[in-house]
Design an enzyme around this catalytic site. Structure first.
Site, PDB file in Angstrom:
ATOM      1  N   HIS A  10     -88.718 -73.457 -15.615  1.00 43.58           N
ATOM      2  CA  HIS A  10     -87.600 -72.909 -14.850  1.00 43.58           C
ATOM      3  C   HIS A  10     -88.035 -71.614 -14.167  1.00 43.58           C
ATOM      4  O   HIS A  10     -88.381 -70.639 -14.827  1.00 43.58           O
ATOM      5  CB  HIS A  10     -86.440 -72.652 -15.820  1.00 43.58           C
ATOM      6  CG  HIS A  10     -85.216 -72.086 -15.203  1.00 43.58           C
ATOM      7  ND1 HIS A  10     -84.732 -70.835 -15.526  1.00 43.58           N
ATOM      8  CD2 HIS A  10     -84.357 -72.594 -14.293  1.00 43.58           C
ATOM      9  CE1 HIS A  10     -83.631 -70.597 -14.855  1.00 43.58           C
ATOM     10  NE2 HIS A  10     -83.378 -71.651 -14.094  1.00 43.58           N
ATOM     11  N   GLU A  37     -89.539 -75.673 -11.443  1.00 51.93           N
ATOM     12  CA  GLU A  37     -88.256 -75.584 -10.741  1.00 51.93           C
ATOM     13  C   GLU A  37     -88.238 -74.268  -9.996  1.00 51.93           C
ATOM     14  O   GLU A  37     -88.714 -73.253 -10.514  1.00 51.93           O
ATOM     15  CB  GLU A  37     -87.106 -75.653 -11.752  1.00 51.93           C
ATOM     16  CG  GLU A  37     -85.708 -75.619 -11.143  1.00 51.93           C
ATOM     17  CD  GLU A  37     -85.146 -74.212 -10.960  1.00 51.93           C
ATOM     18  OE1 GLU A  37     -84.094 -74.072 -10.308  1.00 51.93           O
ATOM     19  OE2 GLU A  37     -85.777 -73.243 -11.460  1.00 51.93           O
ATOM     20  N   ASP A  39     -86.219 -71.949  -6.403  1.00 54.90           N
ATOM     21  CA  ASP A  39     -85.021 -71.783  -5.586  1.00 54.90           C
ATOM     22  C   ASP A  39     -85.395 -71.346  -4.172  1.00 54.90           C
ATOM     23  O   ASP A  39     -86.276 -70.507  -3.993  1.00 54.90           O
ATOM     24  CB  ASP A  39     -84.118 -70.714  -6.202  1.00 54.90           C
ATOM     25  CG  ASP A  39     -83.947 -70.904  -7.707  1.00 54.90           C
ATOM     26  OD1 ASP A  39     -83.087 -71.700  -8.092  1.00 54.90           O
ATOM     27  OD2 ASP A  39     -84.691 -70.264  -8.485  1.00 54.90           O
ATOM     28  N   HIS A  52     -84.566 -66.602  -6.709  1.00 54.30           N
ATOM     29  CA  HIS A  52     -83.320 -67.117  -7.265  1.00 54.30           C
ATOM     30  C   HIS A  52     -82.091 -66.483  -6.619  1.00 54.30           C
ATOM     31  O   HIS A  52     -81.206 -67.172  -6.127  1.00 54.30           O
ATOM     32  CB  HIS A  52     -83.261 -66.899  -8.777  1.00 54.30           C
ATOM     33  CG  HIS A  52     -81.975 -67.374  -9.374  1.00 54.30           C
ATOM     34  ND1 HIS A  52     -80.877 -66.546  -9.566  1.00 54.30           N
ATOM     35  CD2 HIS A  52     -81.582 -68.604  -9.773  1.00 54.30           C
ATOM     36  CE1 HIS A  52     -79.880 -67.245 -10.068  1.00 54.30           C
ATOM     37  NE2 HIS A  52     -80.279 -68.501 -10.207  1.00 54.30           N
ATOM     38  N   GLU A 105     -84.441 -76.278  -5.685  1.00 45.20           N
ATOM     39  CA  GLU A 105     -83.008 -76.020  -5.610  1.00 45.20           C
ATOM     40  C   GLU A 105     -82.666 -75.291  -4.320  1.00 45.20           C
ATOM     41  O   GLU A 105     -83.186 -74.213  -4.047  1.00 45.20           O
ATOM     42  CB  GLU A 105     -82.519 -75.183  -6.799  1.00 45.20           C
ATOM     43  CG  GLU A 105     -81.028 -74.887  -6.711  1.00 45.20           C
ATOM     44  CD  GLU A 105     -80.502 -73.983  -7.803  1.00 45.20           C
ATOM     45  OE1 GLU A 105     -79.404 -73.412  -7.612  1.00 45.20           O
ATOM     46  OE2 GLU A 105     -81.172 -73.837  -8.841  1.00 45.20           O
TER      47      GLU A 105
END
Length: 232
Positions: A10, A37, A39, A52, A105
């Protein structure tokens, strides 16, 4: 039954490195994470960058919204490890070199960056990834816009709450699955965030969820190995 749960770093490996840093992503990709993962936002001049928060305040030495800076202006700020804010293309180049999954994301739940879906998907086509990218967003409309561009994309709705009928939501919207913050009792694809507690992770692995997102993939890899040994 063999545990199939994939473990995603993450934001890379924030237990050891600056979150959403190239250093953290590279370490995760080279040291056993099933995937990473991250962003994505757009700068004022529509360059996709990886961070993020909408604001750079928490994770850099600067202040303000990403959307209010040009890409060149954003380069004056640094993460805690001294890196500049990563460009999406730099993260794509890392992923392309590794046999690993990647979850992108779209951070469009607060600001709907105009054209971000087409910009990101067009950029992704320039690379030869070993696995199809996984896309997610808390903004369902973002996922629908992606699927309108390419109906075969792996698009997943991020959710904070329990969905009454996840199977219907997935089917009705042409999604591949959901990314909830708690387990849902259905047979479809679900990847759970953000799992750092070993007891919770073990329960999810025993239920064979498709994936978990964790801040410490090393700890979760070790847990998965122990769980598999117990089952054999």
């Amino acid at each position: 039954m063999k545990i199939e749960t994939k473990i995603f770093g993450h934001r890379g490996y924030p237990a050891k490195f600056a979150e959403n840093s190239l250093e953290g992503f590279e370490y995760a990709l080279e040291n056993g994470a099933d995937g990473i993962e991250f962003d994505v936002h757009l700068t004022r001049d529509q360059v996709p960058v990886v961070m993020h928060d909408e604001k750079i305040n928490r994770t850099t030495d600067g202040k303000g919204n990403i959307k209010d800076y040009t890409h060149e202006e954003l380069q004056q700020f640094h993460l805690e490890n001294g890196e500049t804010i990563p460009d999406l293309k730099d993260v794509f180049e890392l992923i392309e070199k590794h046999d690993a999954l990647a979850n992108l994301e779209f951070k469009t739940d607060k600001y709907e960056y105009r054209g971000i879906e087409e910009i990101v998907l067009n950029m992704a086509r320039e690379y030869e990834f070993r696995h199809p990218l996984i896309y997610s967003s808390f903004n369902l409309q973002t996922m629908l816009r992606c699927l309108a561009i390419d109906k075969d994309l792996d698009c997943n709705w991020l959710v904070y709450r329990k969905i009454a009928d996840p199977e219907k939501v997935v089917s009705d919207n042409g999604l591949s699955g959901i990314h909830p913050n708690e387990y849902h009792d259905f047979d479809g694809v679900q990847r759970i965030w953000t799992i750092d507690d070993e007891k919770e992770a073990k329960e999810l692995m025993e239920k064979n969820v498709a994936g978990i997102f964790t801040n410490d993939f090393v700890k979760m890899n070790e847990l998965r190995t122990r769980c598999e040994a117990e089952r054999s």
